[in-house]
Design a protein around this motif. Sequence first.
Motif, PDB file in Angstrom:
ATOM      1  N   TYR A 265       0.851  -1.190   0.000  1.00 52.93           N
ATOM      2  CA  TYR A 265       0.000   0.000   0.000  1.00 52.93           C
ATOM      3  C   TYR A 265       0.884   1.237   0.000  1.00 52.93           C
ATOM      4  O   TYR A 265       2.109   1.128   0.131  1.00 52.93           O
ATOM      5  N   ASP A 266       0.269   2.398  -0.107  1.00 51.30           N
ATOM      6  CA  ASP A 266       0.980   3.680  -0.089  1.00 51.30           C
ATOM      7  C   ASP A 266       2.057   3.698  -1.174  1.00 51.30           C
ATOM      8  O   ASP A 266       3.229   3.927  -0.906  1.00 51.30           O
ATOM      9  N   ASN A 267       1.631   3.423  -2.405  1.00 47.88           N
ATOM     10  CA  ASN A 267       2.534   3.401  -3.563  1.00 47.88           C
ATOM     11  C   ASN A 267       3.702   2.435  -3.380  1.00 47.88           C
ATOM     12  O   ASN A 267       4.817   2.697  -3.815  1.00 47.88           O
ATOM     13  N   GLY A 268       3.449   1.318  -2.727  1.00 44.26           N
ATOM     14  CA  GLY A 268       4.463   0.293  -2.542  1.00 44.26           C
ATOM     15  C   GLY A 268       5.393   0.525  -1.364  1.00 44.26           C
ATOM     16  O   GLY A 268       6.337  -0.234  -1.161  1.00 44.26           O
ATOM     17  N   CYS A 269       5.128   1.553  -0.572  1.00 44.65           N
ATOM     18  CA  CYS A 269       6.015   1.873   0.557  1.00 44.65           C
ATOM     19  C   CYS A 269       5.702   1.091   1.818  1.00 44.65           C
ATOM     20  O   CYS A 269       6.529   1.016   2.718  1.00 44.65           O
ATOM     21  N   GLN A 270       4.504   0.521   1.908  1.00 42.22           N
ATOM     22  CA  GLN A 270       4.126  -0.262   3.084  1.00 42.22           C
ATOM     23  C   GLN A 270       3.736  -1.663   2.642  1.00 42.22           C
ATOM     24  O   GLN A 270       2.962  -1.831   1.703  1.00 42.22           O
ATOM     25  N   GLY A 271       4.254  -2.662   3.334  1.00 42.25           N
ATOM     26  CA  GLY A 271       3.921  -4.047   3.038  1.00 42.25           C
ATOM     27  C   GLY A 271       3.149  -4.658   4.186  1.00 42.25           C
ATOM     28  O   GLY A 271       3.655  -4.741   5.311  1.00 42.25           O
ATOM     29  N   PHE A 272       1.920  -5.081   3.921  1.00 38.92           N
ATOM     30  CA  PHE A 272       1.070  -5.717   4.942  1.00 38.92           C
ATOM     31  C   PHE A 272       1.143  -7.222   4.704  1.00 38.92           C
ATOM     32  O   PHE A 272       0.804  -7.716   3.634  1.00 38.92           O
TER      33      PHE A 272
END
Length: 126
Positions: A114-121
Amino acid sequence: MMSRSLNLLLLAFLGLFAFITPAAAGPDFWTMWQHRNTCMQKDAQVLAAIMKFCSRNFYTGTPYAVDGASQGKVRINVSAYCKLGTFVPKEWCESQMLETCATGGKKGRNFRKYDNGCQGFWIGGS
């Protein structure tokens, strides 16, 4: 004449604000409800881990985000890829984790950015 133009301009801004506010205010709770139900059917332990982990606001890159939470054989966390210290409100954490579970495999295990690939859940476990 000037008053009428000012009133029309004000109405136009209010109309625009009505469209922008829901999107900026927070996640779509109807979609969250659907994802919660899907996730619950896949694995109740995933849902419990999400509720435990997303019960507070946090920042990416902190020990809280990296360590994540576990429930039974389920483990979840949030990784930072672009920048550390991005604020993650609990409502968005829950929304994105529920989506990650709902779109995951038959047990809800999944990884989404998420967040343009900046966060990985991430949701993992056996």
